[in-house]
Structures are given as C-alpha cells and as structure tokens.
Write a protein that holds these residues in place. Structure first.
Motif, PDB file in Angstrom:
ATOM      1  N   GLY A  71      51.137  39.986  35.780  1.00  0.00           N
ATOM      2  CA  GLY A  71      50.048  39.376  35.534  1.00  0.00           C
ATOM      3  C   GLY A  71      49.090  39.632  36.575  1.00  0.00           C
ATOM      4  O   GLY A  71      49.219  40.201  37.627  1.00  0.00           O
ATOM      5  N   VAL A  72      48.070  38.869  36.548  1.00  0.00           N
ATOM      6  CA  VAL A  72      46.831  38.776  37.510  1.00  0.00           C
ATOM      7  C   VAL A  72      47.300  37.852  38.505  1.00  0.00           C
ATOM      8  O   VAL A  72      47.636  36.886  38.429  1.00  0.00           O
ATOM      9  CB  VAL A  72      45.607  38.322  36.887  1.00  0.00           C
ATOM     10  N   SER A  73      47.115  38.381  39.931  1.00  0.00           N
ATOM     11  CA  SER A  73      47.580  37.712  40.929  1.00  0.00           C
ATOM     12  C   SER A  73      46.791  36.960  41.922  1.00  0.00           C
ATOM     13  O   SER A  73      47.159  36.724  43.274  1.00  0.00           O
ATOM     14  CB  SER A  73      48.794  38.658  41.722  1.00  0.00           C
ATOM     15  N   VAL A  74      45.554  37.509  41.675  1.00  0.00           N
ATOM     16  CA  VAL A  74      44.694  36.903  42.578  1.00  0.00           C
ATOM     17  C   VAL A  74      43.415  36.260  41.732  1.00  0.00           C
ATOM     18  O   VAL A  74      43.472  36.459  40.349  1.00  0.00           O
ATOM     19  CB  VAL A  74      43.817  37.899  43.523  1.00  0.00           C
ATOM     20  N   GLU A  75      42.219  35.762  42.323  1.00  0.00           N
ATOM     21  CA  GLU A  75      41.145  35.194  41.531  1.00  0.00           C
ATOM     22  C   GLU A  75      40.357  36.540  40.772  1.00  0.00           C
ATOM     23  O   GLU A  75      39.867  37.184  41.374  1.00  0.00           O
ATOM     24  CB  GLU A  75      40.386  34.338  42.259  1.00  0.00           C
ATOM     25  N   ARG A  76      40.102  36.076  39.438  1.00  0.00           N
ATOM     26  CA  ARG A  76      39.320  37.516  38.643  1.00  0.00           C
ATOM     27  C   ARG A  76      38.629  36.459  37.443  1.00  0.00           C
ATOM     28  O   ARG A  76      38.601  35.471  37.368  1.00  0.00           O
ATOM     29  CB  ARG A  76      40.709  38.152  37.985  1.00  0.00           C
ATOM     30  N   GLY A  77      37.818  37.222  36.805  1.00  0.00           N
ATOM     31  CA  GLY A  77      37.206  36.951  35.783  1.00  0.00           C
ATOM     32  C   GLY A  77      38.101  36.385  34.549  1.00  0.00           C
ATOM     33  O   GLY A  77      39.266  36.674  34.419  1.00  0.00           O
ATOM     34  N   PHE A  78      37.646  35.493  33.757  1.00  0.00           N
ATOM     35  CA  PHE A  78      38.622  34.706  32.768  1.00  0.00           C
ATOM     36  C   PHE A  78      39.124  35.861  31.742  1.00  0.00           C
ATOM     37  O   PHE A  78      40.431  35.584  31.511  1.00  0.00           O
ATOM     38  CB  PHE A  78      37.783  33.660  32.025  1.00  0.00           C
ATOM     39  N   ASP A  79      38.536  36.866  31.141  1.00  0.00           N
ATOM     40  CA  ASP A  79      39.190  37.638  30.088  1.00  0.00           C
ATOM     41  C   ASP A  79      40.537  38.202  30.874  1.00  0.00           C
ATOM     42  O   ASP A  79      41.324  38.459  29.942  1.00  0.00           O
ATOM     43  CB  ASP A  79      38.133  38.664  29.494  1.00  0.00           C
ATOM     44  N   VAL A  80      40.323  38.699  31.883  1.00  0.00           N
ATOM     45  CA  VAL A  80      41.859  39.619  32.361  1.00  0.00           C
ATOM     46  C   VAL A  80      43.001  38.540  32.600  1.00  0.00           C
ATOM     47  O   VAL A  80      43.976  38.560  32.213  1.00  0.00           O
ATOM     48  CB  VAL A  80      41.537  40.375  33.583  1.00  0.00           C
ATOM     49  N   ILE A  81      42.405  37.262  33.189  1.00  0.00           N
ATOM     50  CA  ILE A  81      43.568  36.292  33.264  1.00  0.00           C
ATOM     51  C   ILE A  81      44.129  35.799  32.063  1.00  0.00           C
ATOM     52  O   ILE A  81      45.218  35.699  31.774  1.00  0.00           O
ATOM     53  CB  ILE A  81      42.714  35.184  34.160  1.00  0.00           C
ATOM     54  N   ASP A  82      43.193  35.434  31.146  1.00  0.00           N
ATOM     55  CA  ASP A  82      43.397  35.177  29.691  1.00  0.00           C
ATOM     56  C   ASP A  82      44.318  36.214  29.159  1.00  0.00           C
ATOM     57  O   ASP A  82      45.539  35.644  28.667  1.00  0.00           O
ATOM     58  CB  ASP A  82      42.320  35.255  28.916  1.00  0.00           C
ATOM     59  N   ALA A  83      44.240  37.483  29.190  1.00  0.00           N
ATOM     60  CA  ALA A  83      45.104  38.490  28.542  1.00  0.00           C
ATOM     61  C   ALA A  83      46.564  38.524  29.393  1.00  0.00           C
ATOM     62  O   ALA A  83      47.559  38.409  28.388  1.00  0.00           O
ATOM     63  CB  ALA A  83      44.460  39.742  28.639  1.00  0.00           C
ATOM     64  N   ALA A  84      46.431  38.629  30.751  1.00  0.00           N
ATOM     65  CA  ALA A  84      47.753  38.599  31.404  1.00  0.00           C
ATOM     66  C   ALA A  84      48.625  37.324  31.291  1.00  0.00           C
ATOM     67  O   ALA A  84      49.801  37.442  31.303  1.00  0.00           O
ATOM     68  CB  ALA A  84      47.476  39.336  32.737  1.00  0.00           C
ATOM     69  N   ASN A  85      47.706  36.460  31.899  1.00  0.00           N
ATOM     70  CA  ASN A  85      48.538  35.164  32.324  1.00  0.00           C
ATOM     71  C   ASN A  85      48.653  34.138  31.199  1.00  0.00           C
ATOM     72  O   ASN A  85      49.701  33.278  31.250  1.00  0.00           O
ATOM     73  CB  ASN A  85      47.742  34.525  33.561  1.00  0.00           C
ATOM     74  N   LEU A  86      47.529  34.146  30.283  1.00  0.00           N
ATOM     75  CA  LEU A  86      47.760  32.913  29.137  1.00  0.00           C
ATOM     76  C   LEU A  86      48.705  33.820  28.151  1.00  0.00           C
ATOM     77  O   LEU A  86      49.566  33.282  27.741  1.00  0.00           O
ATOM     78  CB  LEU A  86      46.295  32.736  28.922  1.00  0.00           C
ATOM     79  N   ARG A  87      47.819  34.654  27.454  1.00  0.00           N
ATOM     80  CA  ARG A  87      48.414  35.277  26.313  1.00  0.00           C
ATOM     81  C   ARG A  87      49.799  35.909  26.686  1.00  0.00           C
ATOM     82  O   ARG A  87      50.781  35.760  26.094  1.00  0.00           O
ATOM     83  CB  ARG A  87      47.568  36.337  25.798  1.00  0.00           C
ATOM     84  N   TYR A 134      42.748  31.483  38.488  1.00  0.00           N
ATOM     85  CA  TYR A 134      44.032  32.010  38.775  1.00  0.00           C
ATOM     86  C   TYR A 134      44.969  30.862  38.617  1.00  0.00           C
ATOM     87  O   TYR A 134      46.087  30.838  38.138  1.00  0.00           O
ATOM     88  CB  TYR A 134      43.982  32.928  39.917  1.00  0.00           C
ATOM     89  N   GLY A 135      44.524  29.735  39.542  1.00  0.00           N
ATOM     90  CA  GLY A 135      45.444  28.790  39.648  1.00  0.00           C
ATOM     91  C   GLY A 135      45.604  27.878  38.610  1.00  0.00           C
ATOM     92  O   GLY A 135      46.610  27.488  37.871  1.00  0.00           O
ATOM     93  N   PHE A 256      40.944  31.037  48.644  1.00  0.00           N
ATOM     94  CA  PHE A 256      40.950  30.912  47.148  1.00  0.00           C
ATOM     95  C   PHE A 256      40.003  29.839  46.581  1.00  0.00           C
ATOM     96  O   PHE A 256      39.411  29.602  45.815  1.00  0.00           O
ATOM     97  CB  PHE A 256      42.306  30.566  46.318  1.00  0.00           C
ATOM     98  N   ALA A 257      40.108  28.677  47.580  1.00  0.00           N
ATOM     99  CA  ALA A 257      39.446  27.392  47.109  1.00  0.00           C
ATOM    100  C   ALA A 257      37.823  27.736  47.405  1.00  0.00           C
ATOM    101  O   ALA A 257      37.079  27.058  46.740  1.00  0.00           O
ATOM    102  CB  ALA A 257      39.769  26.243  48.117  1.00  0.00           C
ATOM    103  N   ALA A 258      37.297  28.703  48.150  1.00  0.00           N
ATOM    104  CA  ALA A 258      36.168  29.043  48.306  1.00  0.00           C
ATOM    105  C   ALA A 258      35.570  30.295  47.484  1.00  0.00           C
ATOM    106  O   ALA A 258      34.366  30.531  47.554  1.00  0.00           O
ATOM    107  CB  ALA A 258      35.911  29.268  49.858  1.00  0.00           C
ATOM    108  N   GLU A 259      36.406  30.585  46.520  1.00  0.00           N
ATOM    109  CA  GLU A 259      36.074  31.927  45.722  1.00  0.00           C
ATOM    110  C   GLU A 259      35.045  31.172  44.537  1.00  0.00           C
ATOM    111  O   GLU A 259      35.462  30.204  43.903  1.00  0.00           O
ATOM    112  CB  GLU A 259      37.103  32.312  45.102  1.00  0.00           C
ATOM    113  N   PRO A 260      33.893  32.096  44.416  1.00  0.00           N
ATOM    114  CA  PRO A 260      33.319  31.770  43.002  1.00  0.00           C
ATOM    115  C   PRO A 260      34.053  31.973  41.737  1.00  0.00           C
ATOM    116  O   PRO A 260      35.123  32.593  41.828  1.00  0.00           O
ATOM    117  CB  PRO A 260      32.302  32.828  43.177  1.00  0.00           C
ATOM    118  N   ILE A 261      33.433  31.494  40.704  1.00  0.00           N
ATOM    119  CA  ILE A 261      34.216  31.828  39.438  1.00  0.00           C
ATOM    120  C   ILE A 261      33.624  33.222  39.077  1.00  0.00           C
ATOM    121  O   ILE A 261      32.261  33.411  39.042  1.00  0.00           O
ATOM    122  CB  ILE A 261      33.500  30.959  38.390  1.00  0.00           C
ATOM    123  N   HIS A 262      34.538  34.304  39.098  1.00  0.00           N
ATOM    124  CA  HIS A 262      34.071  35.678  38.719  1.00  0.00           C
ATOM    125  C   HIS A 262      33.679  35.552  37.217  1.00  0.00           C
ATOM    126  O   HIS A 262      34.601  35.355  36.450  1.00  0.00           O
ATOM    127  CB  HIS A 262      35.215  36.521  38.990  1.00  0.00           C
TER     128      HIS A 262
END
Ligand code: NAI
Ligand code: 15L
Length: 273
Positions: A71-87, A134-135, A256-262
């Motif tokens: 899965g995605v292991s760092v902060e990324r945009g929602f679509d890639v997180i959605d596919a790998a980590n949610l779906r 990601y969190g 990670f707490a200071a990352e923007p929403i990608h």
C-alpha cells in the motif's frame, strides 16, 4: 504453515522480511504491484494491484498466513490512498474470508495517532488522532480488521509501526524506533500465539524514550530487545536538535503532522494520457 503471503514484498520492509520469515512456511508467496524476482525454489512471486479484487483473491488463495505490508506508506493524494489502502484492505479481508481466514499481520502506523503531543503516553485504547490522509487510511484498515474479527472471528495483529529502520537516525526515532530484529520477533510471536485475537500492538523497540504502552497485548508475550538509547550518542553528535516548536519533536507523527493535503493530479483535456 504451508504458505505465507507477504504483500508489499518489493518495499523496504518487504525486502527485509522476505529474507527473514522463510522459516515460518514451506513456501513464501511474494506479492507487489511492481515486479519481483524469486530468490529460490520456495519463493512464489505474483504481481497484484491491491485495488484489483480478482487479483487479490488469486493471491490470497492457498495461503495460511498473511503479512500485509502493501500500500501507500507516506502522505499522498486521496485517489492513490483510496485504491491501495482503502479498497485494497477491503479486498484483502474479503479474500481472506473466502479462503479460510488465514491469520493477518497488518502493518498499521503511528500516523493513526500522529497528532498527539510527544509528552503524552498512549495505550492501545486511546482515541485515534490521525495526522493526514495516510493516517486516516490506516485507521480505516484497523477498523476493517476489527469488524472482520467481531463478525467472523478473523484474527489480525494490528501493528502500529513506529519507525522501522536498521538504526534510529534522528531525535524522534529515539522514541519511535522499531529494530528489524524486534519486528521479526513480533511477527513470529503473532503467528505462534495459540490465541491472537485482534490486538493493537505498538511496533516499537524497548526504547528508554518510548511513548507507547503495550500492556493490553502483554498476553502475547512479545518482548522487544533493542533500545534506541544505545544510539543516542551518535544521534547527538550528528543530528542538530530541532527547535521546540518544530513538528518533528512536537507531535508523535513528526513531520507528517505538518504535511499539506496533497490534491489529486488534475488532468486537462490536452494532457497526454
Ligand atoms: P514501502 O512504500 O517501501 O513499501 C510498500 C509496498 O507496497 C511497495 O513495494 C509498493 O510497490 C507496494 N504497493 C503500493 N501500492 C500498491 C498497490 N496498489 N497494490 C499492491 N502493492 C502496492 O513501505 P515500507 O516502509 O516497506 O512499509 C511497509 C508497510 O508498513 C506499509 O504498509 C507502511 O504503511 C507500514 N509502515 C511502515 C513503517 C516503516 O517505518 N517502514 C512505519 C509505519 C507503517
Ligand atoms: C510510516 O508510517 C511510514 O510508512 C514510514 O516511512 C515512516 O515515515 C514512519 O511512519 C515514521 O513515522 O517514521
């Protein structure tokens, strides 16, 4: 066991663990979205996108245990997180349900609680405070594991990994470090436990400066051996101490707490496909 599946086997932890978990199974099934090579006759490799339900069912079939690192292991945009980590995690649990409910080790993350300040001590039952998308995706994965346990008895070790690296390399890791040896022993312990259940386990070594209390999963008998404090002198000599207001030493999730929403990439009509 006969066959152990490692998802995300091409990643940093996957490459380390594929070399250290072979004794647990007759065959290691190594899977990732990127190609992999077998190291010997007891390795099976299968390319699989976790978002592809049919492919995940094929990968899980015939496995007696799963170490889920993919899965995605760092902060990324929602679509890639959605596919790998949610779906992806939904596909994994449905595939496990259809294939005899092999025990699952789920690589969750400290970023489920990353907005807690570093002076807070946490147990497994404290509310989540994810520090980014990601969190949030790991919180979703933990909830998926819990639901499949309550509904179907599917056992999972939810490991909230801190920072798993060969050595701690910065001030925050004096608290979050998980040595490779301790991760290996934790996975061995989870597979060998007569009853696993669905515990949340803090994946950290026995660090003097640790923040996390594993008493809720003490019934497993896992005892981490390493201690980031053994590396304090090297870190103090080589890494400048961050300013007190730097997120790196303010929040448990560090930077990670200071990352923007990608934002997801936005495609314009004339972009090449
Ligand atoms: P990594 O990013 O090196 O490896 C992840 C692997 O997952 C990669 O090989 C990637 O190709 C694969 N992957 C990504 N999207 C996929 C998809 N859609 N389908 C199939 N495979 C896909 O990460 P690393 O460091 O090895 O971490 C492993 C796991 O442990 C991750 O789930 C990560 O979130 C978790 N973790 C790791 C920590 C660490 O300190 N390394 C700390 C906390 C959690
Ligand atoms: C994680 O969840 C990441 O996957 C890993 O790359 C590290 O950044 C780790 O947390 C950490 O917090 O150090």
């Amino acid at each position: 066991m006969k066959r152990l599946l490692i998802t995300g086997a091409a990643g940093g932890l996957g490459q380390m663990l594929r070399g250290r978990l072979g004794h647990l199974a007759e065959t290691l099934r190594l899977s990732d979205v990127v190609p992999l090579q077998p190291n010997g006759p007891t390795d099976e490799v299968m390319v699989c996108d976790l978002a592809d339900e049919a492919a995940v069912f094929d990968v899980v079939a015939g496995c007696d245990g799963i170490v889920h690192l993919g899965g995605v292991s760092v902060e990324r945009g929602f679509d890639v997180i959605d596919a790998a980590n949610l779906r992806g995690i939904y596909n994994l649990y449905e595939a496990a349900r259809a294939n005899g409910q092999p025990r699952i080790i789920f690589a969750s993350s400290n970023h489920t609680i990353g907005f807690y300040p570093q002076d807070r001590r946490l147990g497994a039952d404290d509310p989540v405070r994810p520090d980014g998308l990601y969190g949030v995706s790991k919180v979703f994965g933990e909830a998926m594991a819990r639901m499949y346990y309550e509904k179907f008895g599917q056992e999972t070790a939810i490991i909230r990994i801190g920072s798993c690296t060969p050595e701690p390399t910065n001030w925050r890791m004096l608290s979050t470090w998980l040595s490779h040896d301790d991760l290996v022993s934790l996975i061995e312990t989870a597979f060998r436990a007569p009853r696993l259940g669905c515990p949340i386990i803090w994946g950290a070594s026995a660090n003097d400066a640790g923040w996390w209390d594993n008493s809720a999963s003490s019934y497993l008998g896992w005892v981490p051996r390493d201690n980031a404090a053994d590396h304090l002198d090297r870190i103090a000599a080589t890494v400048p101490r961050p300013a007190p207001d730097d997120p790196v030493i303010r929040y448990q999730g560090g930077s990670f707490a200071a990352e923007p929403i990608h934002r997801n990439p936005i495609f314009k009509p004339d972009d090449p496909i």
